[in-house]
Design a protein around this motif. Structure first.
Motif, short mmCIF file in Angstrom:
data_model
loop_
_atom_site.label_atom_id
_atom_site.label_comp_id
_atom_site.label_asym_id
_atom_site.label_seq_id
_atom_site.Cartn_x
_atom_site.Cartn_y
_atom_site.Cartn_z
N ALA A 319 -14.84 14.64 20.15
CA ALA A 319 -15.21 16.05 20.05
C ALA A 319 -14.69 16.84 21.25
N LEU A 320 -14.77 16.24 22.43
CA LEU A 320 -14.28 16.89 23.65
C LEU A 320 -12.79 17.18 23.54
N ASP A 323 -12.02 19.80 20.93
CA ASP A 323 -12.42 21.12 21.42
C ASP A 323 -11.34 21.70 22.34
N GLU B 220 -23.50 18.40 23.12
CA GLU B 220 -22.58 18.55 22.00
C GLU B 220 -23.02 19.74 21.15
N LYS B 246 -20.91 22.39 27.62
CA LYS B 246 -21.25 22.35 26.21
C LYS B 246 -19.99 22.38 25.37
N LEU B 247 -19.89 21.44 24.45
CA LEU B 247 -18.76 21.43 23.52
C LEU B 247 -18.90 22.57 22.53
N GLY B 248 -17.82 22.83 21.81
CA GLY B 248 -17.89 23.81 20.73
C GLY B 248 -17.23 25.12 21.08
#
Lengths: 718, 718
Positions: A319-320, A323, B220, B246-248
């Motif tokens: 995910a990192l 992103d 996450e 924070k991811l996203g």
């Protein structure tokens, strides 16, 4: 000094060391040791020291004249005064190159300045080229030859495809120590004070060398802009990437760089614009030089929009990485059905088999999963590169993972980029380094490197076409006099004389004359104060817009006189410029010229009016620009959608704005040596077909009076 | 679920391990080993395994009911079905906490979802709190207790002042391995799927623990916005910094995070705005968490504008550091006369003794120079922090330098921040790590950390005052229905009814009515189409501005009808809104409300009109905002100089704009559960005294029809 054949410096047939010594702590002693003990140099070595018969177990020669042959290179480790005297003799004897470690040549002023002048004279009169002074020398790692006194030479001997040119020694050695991460560096030249040879010369030289695939340049300043441009253009033509980091993004940085190597640093923005235009890949920090260079050295194919894959064994890490990739505007590949099938068959149900791939820790139990699935990802037709981030070091297990990465990478059509994110650097890290797969240290840095690789590919496909046929923007002369300022009216008349359309206008000396001019132009008109000392007309209330009648105009006349006299009581008002007013609803852009002390005259375009100072939304180019380049300049602007029309706004006359940019460029080229700055702000841009023209103009330069005189206002000349 | 007393989870008096095993590769076996072999746990340990009599040489119990006491904590390493059954019994028996490693609770759907529901029921009915599922557990390093199956537990045991809460295990372990760089981490909780306990709960808990000086959070997603806000506010009140990543930030990242821990991620911009307002220090990459947290853990005094010193032994490095510092907008200290004198006496003439200090390599010959001069820099009254970048690793010499740094740091009033730039990590690096002075890995990262420390200090002095008295912006209910849209006319009337000034306006059903309305309002007027389906009036040619006469208005009427019918042939035109036109020369701003799925209703202000989409120059706050906060919002904007007046532009009515922001905030608070979005764009801002009011308005929300009905247009109601 245009000869960039530095072969006999980098790989001389013979070399003499002046100041050779047995003292292992001295500069001369270290240089001898590096050459005799730690190098694999096959040429002739002559140690010169008039006070010794034997140095390092070899015959020592009293002076350069007594040598049996004229060496290609002298390495100089004696104090400044002696060095200058010796180099004068070397030059006369026909020595071609010198490496001069010694400091004390003008960094501190005084007699050092005088020594430096004598060195320059040697270069000019004999053609001998000097590296230094005040530098640790040259490391030809691919042939394992060190003309350097650095005690670290022996530790940094990993040959490879990266060529390195830096001014300072400390930061250069920092980059050399990336060898511990698995990077191979074929040649490092540290140019020190750049009295003669500059970083640019080594860029030029390395561009032509087959064993160098990517050139890394670290610049504290650029002494000679045109020389740098020529070198960068040469490298670009050959297709060899140049990755550069230049100090001087802030006042603190400029001052510190200047005090270190007496380097002149121009504007960072202009420098970046020139780099971009020349295809020089600029990075933001020293560690990004190697990350980017190594990626470019892997010889990836150039694609317009390469797509990448992420493969790892941790969901958070996937995910990192995804992103960071999304944030950089890079595209993730969409796997084809066969790829998805292989991933689906080999990975557990709870794994993520779309891109980014998260194998989950299932691979810890069966490492062969990686071999089978990673190669499938590499083979996917949409994938151009695979990013493999490793969040943590599991020890043995991670080492086994690395073995898989190395194996699959060797079989893969596309490169795998490992990222070692942990501060623990166990056997897996060492194995990557030893296998020539240097890991990048964070996902952020890896994605930055990938973005630069993509941008470089785009430049090769598109930006390269923008290449200037001639190099006009470099300063061809040293400017000593202060430039003078030409105000709006004179500037506009000069522009009009040069074929640049401006609004119709005339100077009025009385309210009656103003009304008479306005009746010729037609209302509405604009009134602006004209006076030699009045530079910021708006700031002193010297401008009135939208005057719709004789009465308005008369009021404006009085207000302007009152405002200016109250703000600038001492000033002389030459008259009031009466100008046809541009139709309302135009977009305000700007076009400017500015003369950078390093890069020369640069053209700028951007959003104008008050917004330029708030958002600084501008693009820049070296001169000249043609229509295609002008169009590219506009497309770079964040405000470009305002030109193409958005949210019910009209499309603007982009063609007219491009033509205006080209005309300003032509004007600048014609008057290259007269112009210091020019500011057309605002440039009014109408709807399609309405045109684009400057509403205000200021020109700063040399000899402007002479140019302006024949264009002085004549009554009724509109 | 508001009870954040997690003491008996972090440090239970007794613990039972369900699924205890002798198999060193199994989850249960690893958990037992970590607890018995690698922990220093003094409480009671009960191993539970119905299939064994002895595990790890201890008595094994068949089930939780047979234990001689009810343990504070159960650690669960059995499959999902058995785990749920056991936890139901544990809850009934009064066990207070459970750590649940097991996966299969709804990440994949199916019966996992059902298990998850049963777990939630246990939490609700018995008050037992659950960490997990799908997590590696909890590491209480300061007491050396591991309730975790991680095979890395034994390697990451450096106690310290940092508290860590992460969702995923992989990235959490990455941060734990910063221990190899000398970082000490007192507690790590990995919350996995966050079925019950969340990262927010550990922030809340650690805020109250004396042994934790800084809290690091890796998110996450944020499951419960209000809970996170309460935790952050609690930490802020106590004065304990929270550093978060924070991811996203991109669609790719949001999707990947969602698939990993099923986390909902709202808008990254809104998230950052909330963090900033709460004093949560946000970083851009995972490695920056530790760099920043460690700096904050050193307990630096809060100063409004701290100034820093750079000290190193390489001119290029000094220039590089100064450049990065200048670029970040940080100030270099100016040394006092005594400092300069000490530097001048001890360093060679060619050294740089102003800030940045370049000792040159003179220190290589006499290391005591560092002791004498570095302490002088530390003692300078203007210096708050000393940055010590080391470009390269000289081996022994660098180790000696590090000894000096450690010595001087221990004697110094201000902290020294070492930066280890080289990829070679010799004995000097190891010594720094061993001495609790973890080096940062690049100048860029170091300067980022320093900037965040400075920003956090400013927040403590200023931002903290902005604190909301109540927490209103978090979503208090789950929204199931799709919201409806209220067009300009209805929205404006509702706003006016709520005390927000809007331009006078009325709907006309015929050209004659339009002319009659215009005669009441006075020319010039604006005409805008009104129709339920017509959202983007400008895009369909439904707006005409600056209508100055009956004739203009009649033409506009016809044009608008023709345009709209040609763009949207099916649509119904309800009438034409006739509105008094705002005086020309106003600045177009915007005010908006948007409902973030995590953080709730947020108010936005920025440059409006077409510029918002081009430059995205906005600032945001949680609700409510008072006048002071409104003023702070405006000052954050890049376009703020356009409000205060620049380059001959007038100063705008900032007070009126602030009042409008407060009124919109009040309006939003009053209708908190009805509003989804509101867009006032443009908001016209006149000169001082002329006011500020919205020229257009759209409201999106629930139950708007009912609200609008009593406000429907009545003829002549203006």
């Amino acid at each position: 000094m245009g000869d960039q054949n530095l072969s006999r410096l980098v790989s001389p047939r013979s070399v003499a060391v002046l100041g050779a010594s047995d003292n292992p702590q001295s500069i001369g002693g270290r240089a001898v040791r590096n050459l005799l003990e730690f190098s694999a140099y096959a040429g002739g070595v002559y140690l010169v020291n008039p006070a010794r018969e034997i140095v390092a177990g070899r015959r020592s020669w009293p002076d350069i004249e007594s040598l049996p042959e004229i060496p290609d290179l002298v390495v100089v480790a004696v104090p400044a005064a002696a060095a200058v005297a010796a180099l004068e003799r070397c030059g006369q004897l026909g020595v071609r190159f010198a490496v001069l470690f010694t400091s004390g040549f003008g960094e501190g002023g005084g007699e050092g300045r005088e020594y430096a002048d004598r060195l320059l004279k040697i270069v000019e009169s004999t053609g001998m080229r000097i590296l230094g002074p005040n530098c640790p020398g040259l490391c030809n790692i691919n042939q394992r030859i060190g003309f350097t006194f650095s005690p670290s030479f022996r530790n940094d001997l990993s040959a490879g495809p990266v060529g390195l040119a830096t001014q300072g020694g400390g930061l250069g050695r920092n980059i050399m120590q990336s060898m511990d991460r698995g990077v191979g560096i074929g040649l490092w030249a540290s140019t020190g004070n750049e009295l003669d040879l500059q970083v640019a010369d080594f860029i030029h030289y390395m561009a032509g060398k087959e064993d160098i695939r990517v050139i890394v340049a670290l610049l504290e300043g650029i002494k000679d802009g045109p020389r740098f441009m020529r070198a960068a253009r040469y490298a670009a033509r050959i297709g060899k990437p140049v990755v550069a980091f230049k100090l001087g993004h802030s006042d603190y940085g400029r001052r510190a760089a200047q005090s270190h190597t007496a380097s002149l640093t121009g504007s960072a923005d202009i420098n970046s614009a020139v780099f971009r235009q020349l295809g020089v890949v600029e990075v933001d920090d020293i560690d990004e030089l190697i990350d980017t260079a190594w990626l470019l050295s892997r010889g990836l194919p150039n694609q317009m929009k390469p797509k990448i894959a992420v493969y790892c064994s941790s969901g958070g890490t996937a995910a990192l990485a995804a992103d960071a990739i999304g944030l950089a505007g890079i595209e993730l590949a969409q796997f084809s059905a066969p790829t998805s099938e292989i991933l689906g068959c080999n990975l557990p149900a709870y794994a993520a088999i779309a891109n980014p791939v998260d194998t989950t820790t299932a691979v810890l139990k069966d490492m062969s999963i990686i071999d089978r699935t990673l190669i499938a990802v590499c083979n996917d037709p949409e994938v151009s590169l695979v990013l493999y981030p490793m969040a943590l070091d599991y020890g043995d297990v991670t080492e086994a993972t690395v073995r898989s990465i190395i194996k699959v990478n060797s079989e893969s059509r596309v490169p795998i980029i490992p990222v070692w994110m942990s501060d623990r650097q166990g056997p897996g890290y060492q194995l990557l380094a030893a296998s020539g797969l240097p890991p990048i240290r964070s996902i952020g840095k890896a994605v930055k490197a990938i973005k630069r690789w993509i941008d470089y590919g785009s430049w090769q496909k598109e930006g390269k076409r923008e290449f200037m046929p001639k190099m006009l923007s470099a300063p061809e002369f040293v400017i000593e006099d202060a430039p003078s300022v030409m105000g709006e009216f004179q500037a506009k008349r000069w522009l009009r004389h040069s074929g640049i359309e401006i609004p119709r206008c005339e100077i009025a000396a009385s309210p009656e004359a103003a009304i008479s001019i306005a009746s010729k132009l037609g209302y509405p008109v604009v009134a602006k104060v004209v006076g030699e000392d009045i530079l910021h007309k708006s700031d002193v209330g010297g401008v009135r817009l939208g005057l719709a009648s004789d009465c308005d105009l008369e009021n404006a006349w009085n207000e302007i006189h009152a405002n200016v006299q109250s703000s600038l009581p001492e000033t002389h008002i030459d008259g009031i410029l009466i100008e046809a007013m541009a139709p309302s609803g135009g977009l305000e852009m700007l076009i400017g010229l500015s003369r950078d002390p390093v890069m020369g005259l640069i053209i700028t375009c951007g959003l104008g009016g008050v917004y330029v100072e708030v958002f600084k939304d501008v693009s820049r180019r070296m001169l000249p620009v043609d229509y295609e380049q002008a169009s590219a300049m506009l497309k770079e602007l964040r405000c470009y959608p305002l030109l193409t029309g958005m949210r019910g706004q009209p499309r603007r006359d982009i063609a007219a704005l491009c033509h205006l940019l080209v005309k300003v460029s032509d004007f600048a080229v014609e008057h290259l040596n007269s112009l210091s700055e020019m500011d057309l702000n605002p440039v009014w841009v109408g709807r399609e077909g309405q045109g684009a023209y400057p509403l205000d103009a200021v020109i700063v330069g040399w000899g402007l009076d002479a140019r302006a005189a024949p264009l002085a206002c004549r009554d009724g000349e509109n």
